[in-house]
Design a protein around this motif. Structure first.
Motif, mmCIF file in Angstrom:
data_model
loop_
_atom_site.group_PDB
_atom_site.id
_atom_site.type_symbol
_atom_site.label_atom_id
_atom_site.label_comp_id
_atom_site.label_asym_id
_atom_site.label_seq_id
_atom_site.Cartn_x
_atom_site.Cartn_y
_atom_site.Cartn_z
ATOM 1 N N ILE A 22 0.848 -1.199 0.000
ATOM 2 C CA ILE A 22 0.000 0.000 0.000
ATOM 3 C C ILE A 22 0.879 1.242 0.000
ATOM 4 N N TYR A 23 0.280 2.351 -0.442
ATOM 5 C CA TYR A 23 0.960 3.646 -0.395
ATOM 6 C C TYR A 23 0.314 4.503 0.673
ATOM 7 N N LEU A 24 1.170 5.065 1.558
ATOM 8 C CA LEU A 24 0.686 5.971 2.602
ATOM 9 C C LEU A 24 1.018 7.388 2.183
ATOM 10 N N LYS A 25 -0.012 8.206 2.017
ATOM 11 C CA LYS A 25 0.163 9.571 1.518
ATOM 12 C C LYS A 25 0.039 10.544 2.688
ATOM 13 N N ASN A 26 1.177 11.168 3.030
ATOM 14 C CA ASN A 26 1.225 12.139 4.132
ATOM 15 C C ASN A 26 1.662 13.474 3.558
ATOM 16 N N ASP A 27 0.687 14.388 3.359
ATOM 17 C CA ASP A 27 0.931 15.639 2.621
ATOM 18 C C ASP A 27 1.431 15.277 1.224
ATOM 19 N N ASN A 28 2.632 15.720 0.886
ATOM 20 C CA ASN A 28 3.164 15.445 -0.449
ATOM 21 C C ASN A 28 4.134 14.267 -0.448
ATOM 22 N N THR A 29 4.211 13.589 0.683
ATOM 23 C CA THR A 29 5.136 12.468 0.812
ATOM 24 C C THR A 29 4.364 11.160 0.720
ATOM 25 N N ILE A 30 4.876 10.249 -0.078
ATOM 26 C CA ILE A 30 4.249 8.934 -0.226
ATOM 27 C C ILE A 30 5.267 7.867 0.157
ATOM 28 N N THR A 31 4.868 7.026 1.099
ATOM 29 C CA THR A 31 5.740 5.942 1.553
ATOM 30 C C THR A 31 5.054 4.604 1.310
ATOM 31 N N GLU A 32 5.895 3.565 1.180
ATOM 32 C CA GLU A 32 5.362 2.225 0.972
ATOM 33 C C GLU A 32 5.225 1.498 2.290
ATOM 34 N N ALA A 33 4.264 0.605 2.335
ATOM 35 C CA ALA A 33 4.083 -0.249 3.512
ATOM 36 C C ALA A 33 3.292 -1.466 3.081
ATOM 37 N N THR A 34 3.274 -2.462 3.949
ATOM 38 C CA THR A 34 2.382 -3.593 3.706
ATOM 39 C C THR A 34 1.133 -3.398 4.558
ATOM 40 N N PHE A 35 0.069 -4.017 4.137
ATOM 41 C CA PHE A 35 -1.203 -3.798 4.830
ATOM 42 C C PHE A 35 -1.151 -4.254 6.287
ATOM 43 N N GLN A 36 -0.349 -5.294 6.567
ATOM 44 C CA GLN A 36 -0.294 -5.791 7.942
ATOM 45 C C GLN A 36 0.407 -4.816 8.883
ATOM 46 N N GLN A 37 1.172 -3.840 8.323
ATOM 47 C CA GLN A 37 1.844 -2.851 9.164
ATOM 48 C C GLN A 37 0.876 -1.805 9.705
ATOM 49 N N LEU A 38 -0.282 -1.700 9.095
ATOM 50 C CA LEU A 38 -1.306 -0.822 9.666
ATOM 51 C C LEU A 38 -1.900 -1.507 10.894
ATOM 52 N N LEU A 39 -2.064 -0.764 11.954
ATOM 53 C CA LEU A 39 -2.603 -1.318 13.187
ATOM 54 C C LEU A 39 -4.122 -1.210 13.183
ATOM 55 N N GLN A 40 -4.772 -2.374 13.348
ATOM 56 C CA GLN A 40 -6.228 -2.377 13.483
ATOM 57 C C GLN A 40 -6.583 -1.976 14.907
ATOM 58 N N VAL A 41 -7.575 -1.157 15.087
ATOM 59 C CA VAL A 41 -7.948 -0.642 16.410
ATOM 60 C C VAL A 41 -8.247 -1.782 17.381
ATOM 61 N N GLU A 42 -8.854 -2.872 16.865
ATOM 62 C CA GLU A 42 -9.211 -3.979 17.769
ATOM 63 C C GLU A 42 -7.977 -4.709 18.311
ATOM 64 N N LYS A 43 -6.788 -4.482 17.680
ATOM 65 C CA LYS A 43 -5.543 -5.105 18.160
ATOM 66 C C LYS A 43 -4.721 -4.167 19.036
ATOM 67 N N LEU A 44 -5.297 -3.065 19.456
ATOM 68 C CA LEU A 44 -4.580 -2.049 20.236
ATOM 69 C C LEU A 44 -4.095 -2.613 21.572
ATOM 70 N N ASP A 45 -4.916 -3.421 22.249
ATOM 71 C CA ASP A 45 -4.532 -3.955 23.568
ATOM 72 C C ASP A 45 -3.296 -4.835 23.485
#
Length: 681
Positions: A146-169
Motif C-alpha cells: 500500500i501507499y501511505l500519503k502524508n501531505d506530499n510524501t508517499i511511503t510504501e508499507a504492507t497492509f499488515q503494518q497498519l494497526l487495526q484498532v481492535e488489536k490495540l490492547d
C-alpha cells in the motif's frame, strides 16, 4: 408575378409534399451513422458465403470484449491502493494522553512514577502510529503493498503494518509482558483506548484515478493485418480468430475517419437510399390511398411517426445498443391501423425498419424480428377501443419477440448455456412501452385532428350532450338517426367499410334539424304541416338549411371533420323533389338551384352508405301496407335514382358493393316491419 403566384397557389399541395420529402430525407440522413457500411453479413459459427476475402487496407485486430475485461480486472487486482495519513493527529493524541494521565494517576496505587508511565505511554504512541492506525476493514491480505500519503510524501508499507484498532490492547501489553503486576498496563490501556484514533483512511479517488490511467494504457489491438492478406476463404466457418478479424474489419469500416470526398459519396449513397424508401411511400399513397395522399395533415402525421421512430432508435443506439429492442417500434403499425388501415400500417412499418437497418447492429436479425412483430401486430390488434384487446395483442407481440430472439441465440451460439436472461427483459419492457399507444392516440387526435375508433366509440354514446339535446328537441329525428345508424352499420360490415365510422356519422348527420324541428315530418305530432303556410322555395330553403345548420352545430361542439363530412354529404347535390314539383305545379316553372342541396357528393364508401341508408329509411315511412315486394322495389328505385344522378361517382364504391348494400337494406327493412310469408286461407 400574378401568374407565378397563381401557379404556386394551385400547386401548393405538391410543393408541400416536395418540401416534406426533402426535409425528411435531410433529417434521417443527419441521424444516420457517419461512417462506411460493411458490405458483408456474417454470423459466428456459420460458413462464409462470399468469395475469398482479402484485406482492402491494413488494419489492426481488435481484442474481444472478454479479453479487454480480463486485462482490466488484472489491473484492478494489481493496483497498489492509496491511503491518506491524517496530519498532526499523533501530537494531538500525545497531548490528550498526558492530560488524562495527570488526571487519573494516584501515587499510592502504582509502583512506578508518573514520569516513567508517561515515558512508556509516549513510546507506545510512537509505536502505534509508526505506520498508522485504521478502524476500517479492507479486502486486502497482509502482504498487500500500500501507499501511505502524508501531505506530499508517499511511503510504501504492507497492509499488515497498519494497526487495526481492535488489536490495540496487544500492542499496549508488549512492554509489560514480564511485569509482576498489571496495574500499570491496565492504566495505560484505559487511557490509550480513549485517546488513540484512526489516522489512516482509504483514498478511493486517487486509487480509482490511478486504475483509470492504467486502463487507458491498455492496447485494444492484438495484431495487424497487412493490405492484401487473406482473411477468410469461401465456405470457411466464421469462428475464433477469424471472427475477431472480421469484426475488426467491420468496426474499421464503420469508425474510420473519412476524407472529404469519401464523406460526400457516403452522403450521396445514403440520400439515394432514403429518398428511394420515401418515394415508395408516396407512390403507395398516391396509387392506393389517394384520400390520404391529397391530405397534407395525414401525410405529415405519417412522416412525423417515421421520423420519431428513427430518432428514438438513434438515441438508444448511441446510449447503449443492447437496449435497441426496448424501443416500442410496434406502436407505429398500431397507431396507423387505428387511424387508417392495416395495409398502410404494415407498409409504413416495413419501410421504417428498412431505414433503421442502417442504424442498428445485427441489422438482419433486427429487421427479421421487427417485421415478424409488425405482422403479428397488424393481425392481432383489432378494436383497440376494447382495453383487453391491446393487452392481448401486446402479450402476443412480446412472445413473438422472445421466441424469435431465442431462435437467433441458438443459431449463433449452438447451445443455451450463454443465454442472457436479462435480454428477454428488454422485450417485456418493449411490450409495456407499447401499451403507451392508447394515450398516444389521444395526443395525436388533438394534435393532428384525426379520429380513431376509440374516439368514435365515445361519440357513439347516445347519452352524450349533443345527442341528448337532439333527443329532447327533435325526438323523431333522433329515432330516425338510430334507425339509419343500424342500417348503415350493417351495410358497412357487409362490404368491409368502417362500420364504427358510419354508425357515428349516421347518429349525427341530422343534428341541424334541431334548429327547426317542427318543419320535418318525423317531428310533427299533430298532423299539422307547418310548410302549408310557406312558399315551396321557403320550405326548400329550410329543408336544405339543416345541412348548413348541422355543420355549424358540429363545429361549435368540436366534432371531428370526418364526422362533419357525413353531415355535408348525406344528401349530396340532390333535389328537394317534393317542393320542386310543388313549385312547378303552382308557378309553372322552378329553378333547380333553389331546390338543390349544396353538396358535396359523397366521396367515400362510408358517406355513400349513409346517403343510401338515410334515403331508404326516410322513404320507408311513407309505405302503406309494406310487403317484401314493395320494399324490394322501392329500395331499388331510390338507390338506382341516386346512381343515375351520379351521386356516387366520387365515392370509390363498386356496382357489386352497391348491390350488396341493397340486399342488406332490404333484409333489415323486412325485419323492421316484421314481414312474414302470407299463408293461404
Amino acid at each position: 408575378m400574378e401568374r407565378i403566384l397563381g401557379t404556386l397557389s394551385r400547386n401548393q399541395s405538391l410543393i408541400y409534399k416536395v418540401f416534406l420529402f426533402i426535409a425528411s430525407t435531410f433529417l434521417i440522413i443527419y441521424l444516420f451513422p457517419k461512417g462506411g457500411q460493411f458490405k458483408y453479413n456474417f454470423q459466428k459459427g456459420k460458413p462464409w458465403q462470399y468469395e475469398n476475402l482479402y484485406a482492402p487496407f491494413g488494419f489492426t485486430i481488435k481484442k474481444d470484449a472478454e479479453t479487454l475485461a480480463a486485462e482490466e480486472q488484472k489491473i484492478r487486482a494489481n493496483t497498489v491502493p492509496f491511503f491518506n495519513v491524517k496530519k498532526g493527529l499523533v501530537n494531538e493524541v500525545k497531548i490528550n494522553f498526558e492530560r488524562l494521565l495527570n488526571e487519573t494517576y494516584i501515587d499510592s496505587l502504582y509502583d512506578i512514577s508518573v514520569s516513567e508511565i508517561k515515558q512508556t505511554g509516549i513510546k507506545l504512541v510512537d509505536n502505534i502510529y509508526e505506520k498508522g492506525v485504521t478502524d476500517q476493514i479492507y479486502p486486502y491480505n497482509d502482504e498487500q503493498l500500500i501507499y501511505l500519503k502524508n501531505d506530499n510524501t508517499i511511503t510504501e508499507a504492507t497492509f499488515q503494518q497498519l494497526l487495526q484498532v481492535e488489536k490495540l490492547d496487544e500492542v499496549i501489553g508488549q512492554p509489560f509482558a514480564n511485569a509482576k503486576t498489571d496495574r500499570n498496563e491496565v492504566l495505560l490501556k484505559k487511557i490509550l483506548n480513549r485517546v488513540v484514533q484512526s489516522n489512516v483512511t482509504f483514498d478511493k479517488d486517487l486509487t480509482e484515478t490511478t486504475i483509470a490511467s492504467q486502463i487507458e494504457t491498455i492496447n485494444p489491438n492484438r495484431g495487424i493485418i497487412e493490405k492484401g492478406g487473406r482473411i477468410i476463404a469461401k465456405g470457411e466457418v466464421v469462428e475464433g480468430d477469424t471472427y475477431q478479424i472480421l469484426d475488426s474489419l467491420r468496426a474499421e469500416y464503420q469508425s474510420q475517419v473519412w476524407s472529404k470526398s469519401n464523406y460526400l459519396w457516403l452522403i450521396v449513397g445514403y440520400s439515394l437510399l432514403v429518398m428511394l424508401v420515401l418515394l415508395m411511400l408516396f407512390l403507395f399513397l398516391k396509387q392506393y390511398r389517394p384520400e390520404i395522399y391529397n391530405n397534407s395533415t395525414k401525410i405529415t402525421f405519417i412522416f412525423f411517426n417515421i421520423l420519431l421512430m428513427v430518432l428514438l432508435t438513434t438515441i438508444v443506439v448511441k446510449l447503449d445498443a443492447k437496449y435497441v429492442y426496448v424501443v416500442p417500434l410496434c406502436i407505429l403499425p398500431l397507431i396507423l391501423k387505428a387511424f387508417f388501415d392495416a395495409r398502410l400500417g404494415l407498409f409504413v412499418h416495413v419501410l421504417t425498419i428498412l431505414l433503421l437497418g442502417f442504424i442498428v447492429p445485427n441489422s438482419f436479425e433486427y429487421i427479421f424480428l421487427q417485421i415478424i412483430a409488425g405482422i403479428v401486430t397488424i393481425l392481432t390488434a383489432s378494436e383497440l377501443y376494447k382495453r383487453a384487446n391491446l393487452f392481448i395483442s401486446v402479450g402476443q407481440i412480446t412472445l413473438v419477440y422472445i421466441v424469435g430472439y431465442f431462435a437467433f441465440i441458438l443459431i449463433h451460439e449452438g447451445n443455451i448455456e450463454n443465454v442472457a436472461i436479462e435480454n428477454f427483459g428488454y422485450f417485456v419492457l418493449c411490450g409495456l412501452a407499447t401499451l403507451f399507444a392508447h394515450p398516444l392516440i389521444y395526443f395525436y387526435e388533438k394534435l393532428f385532428g384525426l379520429v380513431s375508433d376509440v374516439s368514435l366509440l365515445e361519440l357513439s354514446d347516445t347519452n352524450s350532450k349533443l345527442l341528448k339535446e337532439l333527443s329532447d328537441k327533435a325526438p323523431g329525428t333522433f329515432h330516425h338517426s338510430l334507425n339509419v345508424a343500424n342500417l348503415a352499420e350493417a351495410a358497412a360490415q357487409e362490404i368491409g367499410a368502417n362500420s364504427m365510422l358510419v354508425r357515428v356519422g349516421a347518429l349525427y348527420h341530422d343534428i341541424g334539424k334541431m334548429a327547426n324541428p317542427t318543419y320535418f315530418t318525423e317531428n310533427q305530432v299533430n298532423n299539422v304541416n307547418t310548410h302549408s303556410e310557406l312558399d315551396p322555395i321557403e320550405s326548400a330553403s329550410i329543408i336544405v338549411g339543416h345541412v348548413i345548420k348541422g355543420i355549424e352545430i358540429a363545429r361549435k361542439n368540436k366534432l371531428p371533420d370526418r364526422i362533419i363530412d357525413f353531415i355535408r354529404t348525406h344528401h349530396g347535390t340532390s333535389l328537394v323533389y317534393y317542393f320542386y314539383k310543388l313549385e312547378l305545379e303552382t308557378q309553372g316553372e322552378a329553378a333547380m338551384e333553389d331546390f338543390r342541396y349544396p353538396g358535396p357528393m359523397p366521396f367515400s364508401k362510408e358517406t355513400a352508405i349513409l346517403m343510401m341508408s338515410d334515403s331508404v329509411e326516410a322513404a320507408s315511412k311513407s309505405l302503406k301496407n309494406p310487403t317484401s315486394t314493395k320494399i324490394d322495389s322501392f329500395v331499388e328505385k331510390i338507390i338506382n335514382g341516386q346512381m343515375e344522378q351520379g351521386q356516387f361517382l366520387n365515392s370509390n364504391i363498386t356496382f357489386k358493393e352497391i348491390e350488396l348494400i341493397k340486399k342488406v337494406l332490404k333484409k333489415k327493412l323486412n325485419n323492421i316491419y316484421h314481414l312474414r310469408v302470407e299463408y293461404p286461407e
